[in-house]
Design a protein around this motif. Structure first.
Motif, PDB file in Angstrom:
ATOM      1  N   GLN A 133       0.912  -1.471  -0.236  1.00  0.00           N
ATOM      2  CA  GLN A 133      -0.124  -0.458  -0.224  1.00  0.00           C
ATOM      3  C   GLN A 133       0.569   1.124   0.234  1.00  0.00           C
ATOM      4  N   GLN A 134       1.492   1.303   0.688  1.00  0.00           N
ATOM      5  CA  GLN A 134       2.952   2.177   0.997  1.00  0.00           C
ATOM      6  C   GLN A 134       3.445   2.854  -0.898  1.00  0.00           C
ATOM      7  N   LEU A 135       3.877   1.863  -1.415  1.00  0.00           N
ATOM      8  CA  LEU A 135       4.677   1.394  -2.565  1.00  0.00           C
ATOM      9  C   LEU A 135       3.583   2.300  -4.022  1.00  0.00           C
ATOM     10  N   LEU A 144       3.747  -2.835 -11.748  1.00  0.00           N
ATOM     11  CA  LEU A 144       5.005  -1.624 -10.885  1.00  0.00           C
ATOM     12  C   LEU A 144       5.457  -2.333  -9.630  1.00  0.00           C
ATOM     13  N   VAL A 145       4.889  -1.930  -8.780  1.00  0.00           N
ATOM     14  CA  VAL A 145       4.674  -2.335  -7.242  1.00  0.00           C
ATOM     15  C   VAL A 145       4.986  -3.935  -7.174  1.00  0.00           C
ATOM     16  N   ARG A 180      11.236   7.044   2.124  1.00  0.00           N
ATOM     17  CA  ARG A 180      11.288   6.064   2.670  1.00  0.00           C
ATOM     18  C   ARG A 180      10.369   5.133   2.953  1.00  0.00           C
ATOM     19  N   PHE A 181      10.273   3.462   2.718  1.00  0.00           N
ATOM     20  CA  PHE A 181       9.082   3.037   3.341  1.00  0.00           C
ATOM     21  C   PHE A 181       9.492   1.850   3.516  1.00  0.00           C
ATOM     22  N   GLU A 182       8.670   1.524   5.143  1.00  0.00           N
ATOM     23  CA  GLU A 182       9.086   1.260   6.033  1.00  0.00           C
ATOM     24  C   GLU A 182       7.617   0.161   6.056  1.00  0.00           C
ATOM     25  N   SER A 183       8.117  -0.832   6.759  1.00  0.00           N
ATOM     26  CA  SER A 183       7.332  -1.804   7.453  1.00  0.00           C
ATOM     27  C   SER A 183       7.969  -2.939   8.509  1.00  0.00           C
TER      28      SER A 183
END
Length: 83
Positions: free
Chosen positions: A9-11, A69-70, A39-42
């Motif tokens: 979902q972040q992407l 893409l994701v 930044r993507f964090e999980s």
């Protein structure tokens, strides 16, 4: 363990604003709120867009939509042992 649903979902949120179709990774940068430093964090996962770019092969451009893409980014991060 990385929450892939959250990361996905972040992407999607970050890249959905790109002007599709995109024909190269640089076409995605204007959509990112902090450019390559976004930044993507999980749950134990933390990478900037630039770190993701240097980890994956680059994808199957052009992309007509954000979902493929994701999907490819997540698959390549999995293959690289990052997820």
């Amino acid at each position: 363990m990385v929450d892939e649903v959250d990361l996905r979902q972040q992407l999607i949120t970050a890249f959905e604003g790109a002007d599709y179709p995109v024909s190269e990774p640089m076409d995605l940068l204007p959509a990112l709120p902090k450019g390559p430093m976004t930044r993507f964090e999980s749950d134990g996962f933390s990478m900037t867009a630039m770190e993701i770019y240097t980890t994956v092969s680059g994808g199957e451009f052009p992309y007509e939509d954000v979902e493929p893409l994701v999907d490819d980014l997540l698959a390549e991060l999995r293959d690289a042992g990052r997820l």
